[in-house]
Design an enzyme around this catalytic site. Structure first.
Site, PDB file in Angstrom:
ATOM      1  N   CYS A  37      71.557  52.361  55.754  1.00  0.00           N
ATOM      2  CA  CYS A  37      72.131  51.222  56.916  1.00  0.00           C
ATOM      3  C   CYS A  37      71.720  49.891  56.095  1.00  0.00           C
ATOM      4  O   CYS A  37      72.629  48.865  55.702  1.00  0.00           O
ATOM      5  CB  CYS A  37      71.269  51.101  58.214  1.00  0.00           C
ATOM      6  SG  CYS A  37      71.925  49.706  59.294  1.00  0.00           S
ATOM      7  N   CYS A  46      67.592  53.967  65.570  1.00  0.00           N
ATOM      8  CA  CYS A  46      68.280  52.972  66.867  1.00  0.00           C
ATOM      9  C   CYS A  46      69.295  53.908  67.463  1.00  0.00           C
ATOM     10  O   CYS A  46      69.363  53.705  68.560  1.00  0.00           O
ATOM     11  CB  CYS A  46      68.720  51.759  66.090  1.00  0.00           C
ATOM     12  SG  CYS A  46      70.107  51.977  65.105  1.00  0.00           S
TER      13      CYS A  46
END
Length: 375
Positions: A104, A201
């Site tokens: 990410c 997440c």
């Protein structure tokens, strides 16, 4: 004319204080939250919060209003799906343990955000990561450990390119977490006491196997727990439930502590062994990304971290491929639970030299040519 910087705001205290510090330093600051959750997960994201949740938008929006800076939400769903979620699923299916935060950082929080920011005239992007950027006498950019040793995040940022580093600022890298929270309290930010996000997440319940099943629509097949000689010990639930070094949650009692030492995807077997079976002096890594140096030399002495929580161990670059994209390390002392798919990050003192992905095959080493670009 003020230099313009886009700050990736997660709604947490670190990125909020980063935006404040940059404004105080005279930059034209724009706050941006990267929307990465998928449509079908919007309710869950809103309930769970975290750096990617819907609640992050509201927290970041309030902070931007308090600081008096413009604020926008940018949609990065496609980039997140392709570079993080799809990668995460594929790695577990191949018996490796991925690090989605590193992916990410490289492809979403940096590459995608940077390209959009440059298009709107920004000079830099910034985040609330605990790291310090430096430019060395050889002209290369690298990362130096943050002032807050406990919070240092250089391990998770090893894969940034030279161009990404050139356009990056790390405002909180010179501060401790306590100093950052105190700054937030002093200027009256509502997020001053907001706890740090700990989980991945997009899998807030930590049920990776369940997430992969929902994502692919395919239920994993059970297989055999085996000893390293192939003796069947019992049945496992599916390989994505396990990682190298795991002891808890195996669901099998063998009269002594047993650990996952290998995952064999070809035969759908999970190998169990004792703690000593997890110790090794060697590892191989590929997809190398270089920071402080353009490449490593065989025989070079370095310090390596094999996971985020690892303190690091001295080692030597035993071999380096001709193009530098693959290396073999030989440690001075045995290291425990070297895990394919995880990152190994190499340091010289406080500076990041390079890093790569731990492979599951020592024999591929370094003679193999690759076309990986590290520029």
């Amino acid at each position: 004319m003020k230099e313009k910087v886009v700050v990736g705001m997660s709604g947490g205290v670190d990125s909020s204080v980063a935006a404040y510090l940059l404004k105080e330093q005279g930059y034209e600051v724009i706050g941006v939250t990267m929307q990465v959750w998928q449509e079908q997960d919007a309710l869950t994201a809103g309930q769970e919060g975290g750096c990617c949740g819907l609640s992050a938008v509201e927290d970041a929006r309030r902070v931007a209003a308090q600081l008096g800076i413009p604020y926008y939400v940018m949609n990065f769903r496609r980039e997140f799906q392709e570079n993080v979620i799809d990668y995460f699923v594929k790695e577990y299916q191949c018996g490796r343990t991925p690090n989605p935060c590193i992916a990410c950082n490289r492809y979403v929080k940096w590459e995608s955000l940077l390209q959009r920011s440059l298009k709107i005239g920004a000079d830099y992007i910034a985040t609330g990561h605990y790291a310090q950027k430096v430019r060395l006498s050889n002209g290369r950019y690298t990362l130096r450990r943050s002032a807050s040793v406990k919070k240092d995040q250089t391990y998770a940022l090893y894969n940034l390119t030279q161009d990404q580093l050139r356009h990056t600022l790390f405002p909180v890298g010179a501060y401790s977490k306590e100093q950052v929270r105190e700054t937030a309290r002093r200027i009256g930010l509502d997020v001053a006491h907001k706890p740090d996000s700990q989980e991945i997440c997009f899998v807030p319940d930590q049920d990776y196997a369940g997430f992969i099943c929902r994502e692919t629509g395919v239920r994993e097949q059970p297989g055999s727990f085996v000893a390293k000689d192939g003796t069947v010990l019992g049945e496992h639930k599916g390989i994505s439930h396990y990682t190298i070094g795991q002891r808890k949650g195996l669901g099998i009692a063998l009269g002594k502590p047993m650990f996952v030492t290998e995952i064999r995807t070809g035969t759908n077997e999970v190998v169990l062994g004792e703690n000593e079976d997890l110790m090794t002096l060697d590892l191989t890594a590929d997809h190398m990304n270089y920071m402080a140096v353009p490449r490593l030399e065989a025989g070079q002495q370095i310090m390596a971290k094999i996971r985020y929580s690892h303190a690091g161990e001295q080692c030597k670059a035993a071999a380096v491929s001709e193009d530098g994209s693959c290396i073999r390390l030989r440690f001075e002392k045995p290291v425990r639970a070297v895990t394919p798919g995880q990152a190994v990050v190499l340091y010289e003192g406080d500076y990041v030299l390079a890093g790569g992905t731990i492979t599951d095959n020592l024999d591929i080493l370094c003679i193999k040519q690759r076309n990986t670009s590290n520029i």
